[in-house]
Design an enzyme around this catalytic site. Structure first.
Site, PDB file in Angstrom:
ATOM      1  CB  THR A  48      -3.879   2.884 -13.867  1.00 18.70           C
ATOM      2  OG1 THR A  48      -3.885   3.373 -12.483  1.00 18.70           O
ATOM      3  CG2 THR A  48      -2.743   3.457 -14.797  1.00 18.70           C
ATOM      4  CB  THR A 141       9.083   5.365  -2.300  1.00 15.90           C
ATOM      5  OG1 THR A 141       8.989   4.418  -1.449  1.00 15.90           O
ATOM      6  CG2 THR A 141       9.732   4.732  -3.567  1.00 15.90           C
ATOM      7  CG  ASP A 142      10.481   4.883   2.998  1.00 11.71           C
ATOM      8  OD1 ASP A 142      10.052   4.073   2.047  1.00 11.71           O
ATOM      9  OD2 ASP A 142      10.235   4.540   4.199  1.00 11.71           O
ATOM     10  CD  GLU A 143       8.236   0.697  -0.664  1.00  9.77           C
ATOM     11  OE1 GLU A 143       8.663  -0.337  -1.411  1.00  9.77           O
ATOM     12  OE2 GLU A 143       7.262   0.854  -0.322  1.00  9.77           O
ATOM     13  CE1 TYR A 166       6.519   2.518  -6.249  1.00  8.61           C
ATOM     14  CE2 TYR A 166       7.288   1.705  -4.520  1.00  8.61           C
ATOM     15  CZ  TYR A 166       6.656   2.525  -5.163  1.00  8.61           C
ATOM     16  OH  TYR A 166       6.363   4.058  -4.502  1.00  8.61           O
ATOM     17  CB  SER A 167      11.872  -0.007  -4.411  1.00  6.93           C
ATOM     18  OG  SER A 167      12.428  -1.063  -4.391  1.00  6.93           O
ATOM     19  CE  LYS A 170       8.403   6.926  -7.214  1.00  7.52           C
ATOM     20  NZ  LYS A 170       7.504   7.683  -7.970  1.00  7.52           N
ATOM     21  CG  ASN A 195       5.038   2.325   3.651  1.00  7.16           C
ATOM     22  OD1 ASN A 195       6.184   2.241   3.846  1.00  7.16           O
ATOM     23  ND2 ASN A 195       4.197   1.354   3.419  1.00  7.16           N
ATOM     24  CG  ASN A 196       2.159   8.978   2.191  1.00 10.70           C
ATOM     25  OD1 ASN A 196       1.631  10.020   1.843  1.00 10.70           O
ATOM     26  ND2 ASN A 196       3.502   8.785   2.597  1.00 10.70           N
ATOM     27  CE  LYS A 205      -0.145   0.781  -2.925  1.00  8.99           C
ATOM     28  NZ  LYS A 205      -0.233   1.923  -3.415  1.00  8.99           N
TER      29      LYS A 205
HETATM   30  P1  NAD Z   1      -1.572   5.646  -6.667  1.00 10.68           P
HETATM   31  O1  NAD Z   1      -1.363   4.155  -7.246  1.00 10.68           O
HETATM   32  O2  NAD Z   1      -2.946   5.676  -5.630  1.00 10.68           O
HETATM   33  O3  NAD Z   1      -1.919   6.591  -7.841  1.00 10.68           O
HETATM   34  C1  NAD Z   1      -0.990   6.694  -9.045  1.00 10.68           C
HETATM   35  C2  NAD Z   1      -1.990   7.578 -10.057  1.00 10.68           C
HETATM   36  O4  NAD Z   1      -1.005   7.808 -11.247  1.00 10.68           O
HETATM   37  C3  NAD Z   1      -3.056   7.225 -10.478  1.00 10.68           C
HETATM   38  O5  NAD Z   1      -3.938   8.082 -10.549  1.00 10.68           O
HETATM   39  C4  NAD Z   1      -2.778   6.310 -11.809  1.00 10.68           C
HETATM   40  O6  NAD Z   1      -3.831   6.500 -12.816  1.00 10.68           O
HETATM   41  C5  NAD Z   1      -1.780   7.587 -12.292  1.00 10.68           C
HETATM   42  N1  NAD Z   1      -1.032   6.967 -13.351  1.00 10.68           N
HETATM   43  C6  NAD Z   1      -0.617   5.600 -13.384  1.00 10.68           C
HETATM   44  N2  NAD Z   1       0.245   5.498 -14.667  1.00 10.68           N
HETATM   45  C7  NAD Z   1       0.156   6.737 -15.269  1.00 10.68           C
HETATM   46  C8  NAD Z   1       0.537   7.106 -16.548  1.00 10.68           C
HETATM   47  N3  NAD Z   1       1.373   6.253 -17.324  1.00 10.68           N
HETATM   48  N4  NAD Z   1       0.323   8.140 -17.073  1.00 10.68           N
HETATM   49  C9  NAD Z   1      -0.494   9.098 -16.132  1.00 10.68           C
HETATM   50  N5  NAD Z   1      -0.917   8.717 -14.838  1.00 10.68           N
HETATM   51  C10 NAD Z   1      -0.559   7.579 -14.521  1.00 10.68           C
HETATM   52  O7  NAD Z   1      -0.251   6.066  -6.032  1.00 10.68           O
HETATM   53  P2  NAD Z   1       0.026   6.981  -4.781  1.00 10.68           P
HETATM   54  O8  NAD Z   1       0.123   6.065  -3.450  1.00 10.68           O
HETATM   55  O9  NAD Z   1      -0.720   7.951  -4.677  1.00 10.68           O
HETATM   56  O10 NAD Z   1       1.534   7.313  -4.888  1.00 10.68           O
HETATM   57  C11 NAD Z   1       1.740   8.570  -5.736  1.00 10.68           C
HETATM   58  C12 NAD Z   1       3.314   8.926  -5.763  1.00 10.68           C
HETATM   59  O11 NAD Z   1       3.979   8.980  -4.467  1.00 10.68           O
HETATM   60  C13 NAD Z   1       4.052   7.784  -6.468  1.00 10.68           C
HETATM   61  O12 NAD Z   1       4.795   8.035  -7.171  1.00 10.68           O
HETATM   62  C14 NAD Z   1       4.490   6.857  -5.265  1.00 10.68           C
HETATM   63  O13 NAD Z   1       5.989   6.227  -5.835  1.00 10.68           O
HETATM   64  C15 NAD Z   1       5.010   8.113  -4.330  1.00 10.68           C
HETATM   65  N6  NAD Z   1       4.979   7.389  -2.977  1.00 10.68           N
HETATM   66  C16 NAD Z   1       3.810   6.774  -2.577  1.00 10.68           C
HETATM   67  C17 NAD Z   1       3.873   6.353  -1.145  1.00 10.68           C
HETATM   68  C18 NAD Z   1       2.585   5.739  -0.520  1.00 10.68           C
HETATM   69  O14 NAD Z   1       2.686   5.261   0.574  1.00 10.68           O
HETATM   70  N7  NAD Z   1       1.757   5.464  -1.254  1.00 10.68           N
HETATM   71  C19 NAD Z   1       5.009   6.630  -0.233  1.00 10.68           C
HETATM   72  C20 NAD Z   1       5.926   7.518  -0.715  1.00 10.68           C
HETATM   73  C21 NAD Z   1       5.880   7.632  -2.185  1.00 10.68           C
HETATM   74  P1  TYD Z   2       1.994  -2.003   1.368  1.00  6.34           P
HETATM   75  O1  TYD Z   2       0.756  -1.289   1.854  1.00  6.34           O
HETATM   76  O2  TYD Z   2       1.611  -2.907   0.145  1.00  6.34           O
HETATM   77  O3  TYD Z   2       2.965  -1.037   1.145  1.00  6.34           O
HETATM   78  P2  TYD Z   2       4.763  -1.393   0.954  1.00  6.34           P
HETATM   79  O4  TYD Z   2       4.934  -2.522   0.202  1.00  6.34           O
HETATM   80  O5  TYD Z   2       4.698  -0.302  -0.380  1.00  6.34           O
HETATM   81  O6  TYD Z   2       5.347  -0.937   2.163  1.00  6.34           O
HETATM   82  O7  TYD Z   2       2.641  -2.994   2.714  1.00  6.34           O
HETATM   83  C1  TYD Z   2       2.863  -2.358   3.763  1.00  6.34           C
HETATM   84  C2  TYD Z   2       3.457  -3.655   4.556  1.00  6.34           C
HETATM   85  O8  TYD Z   2       2.311  -4.455   4.948  1.00  6.34           O
HETATM   86  C3  TYD Z   2       4.319  -4.486   3.917  1.00  6.34           C
HETATM   87  O9  TYD Z   2       5.442  -4.846   4.640  1.00  6.34           O
HETATM   88  C4  TYD Z   2       3.549  -5.729   3.231  1.00  6.34           C
HETATM   89  C5  TYD Z   2       2.476  -5.727   4.276  1.00  6.34           C
HETATM   90  N1  TYD Z   2       1.203  -6.485   3.957  1.00  6.34           N
HETATM   91  C6  TYD Z   2       0.667  -7.555   4.430  1.00  6.34           C
HETATM   92  O10 TYD Z   2       1.120  -8.044   5.417  1.00  6.34           O
HETATM   93  N2  TYD Z   2      -0.509  -7.959   3.837  1.00  6.34           N
HETATM   94  C7  TYD Z   2      -1.038  -7.431   2.897  1.00  6.34           C
HETATM   95  O11 TYD Z   2      -2.286  -7.979   2.386  1.00  6.34           O
HETATM   96  C8  TYD Z   2      -0.566  -6.221   2.334  1.00  6.34           C
HETATM   97  C9  TYD Z   2      -1.119  -5.541   0.979  1.00  6.34           C
HETATM   98  C10 TYD Z   2       0.742  -5.791   2.708  1.00  6.34           C
END
Ligand code: NAD
Ligand code: TYD
Length: 360
Positions: A48, A141-143, A166-167, A170, A195-196, A205
């Site tokens: 994607t 996720t913790d969300e 989203y949450s 999940k 959050n990572n 993000k």
């Molecule tokens: P990301 O959006 O960077 O990557 C998602 C990947 O999944 C992409 O490579 C996308 O191409 C692929 N994808 C999406 N739809 C697909 C489908 N239908 N089939 C095959 N591939 C598909 O996401 P991320 O931030 O790396 O998160 C990875 C996982 O970790 C997710 O499940 C998310 O819920 C979880 N997570 C993320 C965070 C965070 O802070 N980013 C925190 C906790 C948990």
């Molecule tokens: P985000 O990185 O989208 O992660 P999540 O919504 O999964 O926690 O957002 C992190 C925090 O930052 C969230 O409280 C929303 C806020 N945020 C902003 O204030 N400005 C922005 O442009 C974005 C993308 C997020």
């Protein structure tokens, strides 16, 4: 039912979904770099907008015969069956998801498809492997726990109360994984992480968006009053937690993963501005903080997330290694150094490259 996993050598053919995304690509690099994993990784990704094969250019080059890529949608059940049989898959680490809250507010449909239906397909395909299948690790996720007030922490027994599409999607996928363990005995573990941040995060993000906007002299959008709190974890620490759970965790269990780093959004934005003022000052010499712009709040914006990762620490000995201050500095440095990666993302060039190499 609590069963100790045996040993990590059991995973011969590990299917990683979403390996071209932020955490998935870091996880594949983490596994290939060290940690005693000697099996094959089969990365299944739909590519994607958030999936970028460039994230794994080095792995593709350096590990022929151990790293394989399959462009596929986890919503395509027949294709999944074909891939599981082709590579004799014995374990799954499931990252693939639609992952951005703002997008889920604008267009929730793809979240329902990928996060719920896609996870269901994977579970069914894994179940069909019978005794050959060792472990399904679900990355969540913790969300799913909703929003905290000023006090308290999310624990594994905190009731689910998801607030965004989203949450909610999940949460549904977590429940399906748990149900497949309870009902069918599918060996599964779940991690719920905060959050990572770190290298290869798509700049939608907060942290990468602020870094790249600041470098471009653009506004730094802060939602609402900027006092929402997240518990930040450096991505490598998350990869280490996942692998710890996959190799030593108890089957059927959920583990919370967090960074012990609760910070208000506005503080993070200010910290990034201070780092950039020092290492990449604006041409007009103005402090980057002048770009901070408070904008309309996100609907349903969760106020505070904070994780109690005591179970993972006590039972499996994991704790985060990177402090937020040094992790943020490393992250800003990475985005400054990766000019080609950033340029390809900003111009959308990576999308045309993907189309050329992998079709639409
Ligand atoms: P990301 O959006 O960077 O990557 C998602 C990947 O999944 C992409 O490579 C996308 O191409 C692929 N994808 C999406 N739809 C697909 C489908 N239908 N089939 C095959 N591939 C598909 O996401 P991320 O931030 O790396 O998160 C990875 C996982 O970790 C997710 O499940 C998310 O819920 C979880 N997570 C993320 C965070 C965070 O802070 N980013 C925190 C906790 C948990
Ligand atoms: P985000 O990185 O989208 O992660 P999540 O919504 O999964 O926690 O957002 C992190 C925090 O930052 C969230 O409280 C929303 C806020 N945020 C902003 O204030 N400005 C922005 O442009 C974005 C993308 C997020």
């Amino acid at each position: 039912m609590r069963t100790k996993r045996k040993s990590r050598q059991e995973f011969k053919n590990l299917l990683v979904t979403g390996g071209c995304g932020f955490i998935g690509s870091n996880f594949i690099r983490y596994l290939m770099a060290n940690n005693g994993f000697s099996g094959r990784i089969i990365n299944v990704d739909k590519l994607t907008y958030a999936g970028n094969p460039e994230n794994l250019e080095d792995i593709t080059r350096d590990f022929p015969g151990r790293y394989y890529f399959e462009k596929a949608d986890i919503c395509d059940a027949a294709k999944l069956t074909e891939i599981f049989l082709k590579y004799d898959i014995d374990a799954v680490c499931h990252f693939a998801a639609e992952s951005h809250v703002d997008r889920s507010i604008k267009d929730p449909g793809s979240f329902i498809q990928t996060n719920i239906i896609g996870t269901f397909n994977l579970l069914e395909t894994a179940k069909a492997r019978g005794d050959k299948f060792q472990l399904f690790h679900h990355v969540s996720t913790d969300e799913v726990y909703g929003s905290l007030g000023a006090e308290g922490l999310f624990r594994e027994d905190t009731p689910y109360q998801p607030n965004s599409p989203y949450s909610a999607s999940k949460a549904a996928s977590d429940h399906l994984v748990r149900a497949y363990f309870k009902t069918f005995g599918l060996p599964a573990t779940i991690s719920n992480c905060s959050n990572n941040y770190g290298p290869y995060q798509f700049p939608e993000k907060l942290i990468p968006l602020v870094i790249l906007n600041a470098l471009a002299g653009k506004q730094l959008p802060v939602y609402g009053d900027g006092k929402n709190i997240r518990d930040w974890l450096y991505v490598e620490d998350h990869c280490d937690a996942i692998w710890t759970i996959m190799t030593t965790g108890n089957i059927g269990e959920t583990y919370n993963v967090g960074g012990n780093a609760e910070i208000e959004n506005i503080t993070i934005v200010q910290m990034i501005c201070v780092i950039l003022d020092e290492i990449s000052p604006a041409l007009n010499k103005k402090p980057h903080r002048e770009l901070i712009t408070f904008i309309k709040d996100r609907p349903g914006h969760d106020r505070r997330y904070a994780i109690d990762f005591g179970k993972l620490h006590r039972e499996l000995g994991w704790s985060p290694q990177e402090s937020f201050k040094s992790g943020l500095q490393r992250t800003v440095n990475w985005y400054l150094q990766q000019k080609k990666w950033v340029e390809n993302i900003k111009t959308g060039a990576y999308l045309s490259w993907m189309k050329e190499h992998y079709g639409s």
